[in-house]
Design a protein around this motif. Structure first.
Motif, short mmCIF file in Angstrom:
data_model
loop_
_atom_site.label_atom_id
_atom_site.label_comp_id
_atom_site.label_asym_id
_atom_site.label_seq_id
_atom_site.Cartn_x
_atom_site.Cartn_y
_atom_site.Cartn_z
N GLU A 17 9.17 -8.83 8.76
CA GLU A 17 9.15 -7.48 8.18
C GLU A 17 9.01 -7.50 6.66
OE1 GLU A 17 13.34 -8.45 9.70
OE2 GLU A 17 11.31 -8.41 10.52
N ASP A 18 9.41 -8.59 6.02
CA ASP A 18 9.16 -8.72 4.58
C ASP A 18 7.67 -8.80 4.29
OD1 ASP A 18 11.88 -8.84 3.82
OD2 ASP A 18 11.96 -10.99 4.23
N ILE A 19 6.93 -9.38 5.23
CA ILE A 19 5.52 -9.67 5.00
C ILE A 19 4.60 -8.58 5.53
CG2 ILE A 19 3.68 -11.35 5.46
CD1 ILE A 19 5.87 -13.49 5.71
N PHE A 20 4.89 -8.01 6.71
CA PHE A 20 3.88 -7.14 7.32
C PHE A 20 3.68 -5.82 6.57
CE2 PHE A 20 7.38 -6.16 10.60
CZ PHE A 20 7.66 -4.87 10.16
N ARG A 21 4.56 -5.46 5.67
CA ARG A 21 4.38 -4.22 4.90
C ARG A 21 3.59 -4.42 3.61
NH1 ARG A 21 7.65 -0.44 7.21
NH2 ARG A 21 9.38 -1.24 8.50
N LEU A 22 3.26 -5.66 3.28
CA LEU A 22 2.60 -5.94 2.01
C LEU A 22 1.19 -5.35 1.98
CD1 LEU A 22 3.63 -9.65 1.45
CD2 LEU A 22 4.53 -7.63 0.30
N ILE A 23 0.86 -4.74 0.88
CA ILE A 23 -0.47 -4.17 0.66
C ILE A 23 -1.19 -5.02 -0.38
CG2 ILE A 23 -1.72 -2.14 -0.18
CD1 ILE A 23 0.57 -0.44 0.91
N GLY A 24 -2.42 -5.38 -0.07
CA GLY A 24 -3.21 -6.18 -1.00
C GLY A 24 -3.06 -7.67 -0.83
#
Length: 238
Positions: A17-24
């Motif tokens: 969940e730390d990673i899948f919300r990252l944009i760009g």
């Protein structure tokens, strides 16, 4: 230069969940062979990086309407004259890129487009995707067997999570666990060639190929030569 999320399971630094919300961001280290603390295969309380990849892809594509995230492999070398399970030595993992020219701009553009695979030693002859069917051809060696697993998540998958509690250093820790509907094996094939055709209800398809050949200078005990093919999406215009 390409930024990427490196060794997410190094001392359990990041969660899916730390990673899948990252944009760009397009890349994360599926395989980092810097040492046993990188924990690629996870443990009884933590997901492997490959399981994280499927959670990341499923949530980005099925819930957040974000693009694919690609998995890279690295050796993260720090020591160059010794080998061992906990020594970050060269040659443990890398990526193979399909580019028409061996120049930085062509190689980086190919990576941005997902035209590469990650490997810890297993090599492929070809990867083809026509928008509907993903085909893999292995650079097979004599007396070595190969298993190709096409992995994906179906549309409308169970997005619920459960909270798992465990103790670490005498402190209670909480971690999210995701549905078994995420990252399922949709087809398994043996031999030097394999293919999978979208049926239309998959969010994505990727492939993991495992051989019967033990990896030289392994990152963990019992490691076999493996390759990971990047995820693809069904092209409805084809």
């Amino acid at each position: 230069m390409i930024p990427h999320i490196n060794h997410p399971n190094w001392y359990w630094t990041f969660t899916a969940e730390d990673i899948f919300r990252l944009i760009g961001e397009k890349f994360f280290e599926l395989y980092n062979a810097g040492g046993v603390t990188c924990n690629n295969i996870g443990d009884e309380n933590h997901a492997s990086t490959e399981r994280m990849w499927d959670v990341i892809l499923s949530m980005r594509l099925g819930v957040l309407n974000l693009p694919l995230m690609y998995g890279i492999g690295t050796d993260d070398s720090h020591k160059y004259h010794k080998t061992g399970l906990d020594i970050a030595s060269p040659g443990r993992a890398w990526i193979m890129v399909r580019a028409t020219h061996l120049t930085p701009e062509y190689i980086l553009n190919a990576m941005e487009a997902g035209r590469f695979y990650a490997t810890n030693g297993l090599l492929l002859k070809d990867i083809q995707f026509d928008g509907k069917t993903l085909k893999v051809q292995i650079d097979a060696q004599p007396d070595i067997t190969y298993t190709t697993r096409f992995i994906g998540t179906k549309k409308g998958f169970d997005t619920s999570v459960t909270i798992h509690k465990y103790k670490s250093d005498d402190k209670e820790q909480l971690i999210k666990k995701y549905s078994k509907e995420i990252g399922i094996v949709l087809k398994e094939s043996s031999g030097p060639e394999a293919e999978y055709t979208f049926t239309g209800d998959e969010l994505y398809i990727r492939a993991t190929i495992v051989s019967s050949k033990p990896k030289a200078n392994p990152h963990f005990k019992g490691e076999m030569e493996t390759a990971w093919v990047q995820p693809v999406l069904l092209d409805l215009t084809k």
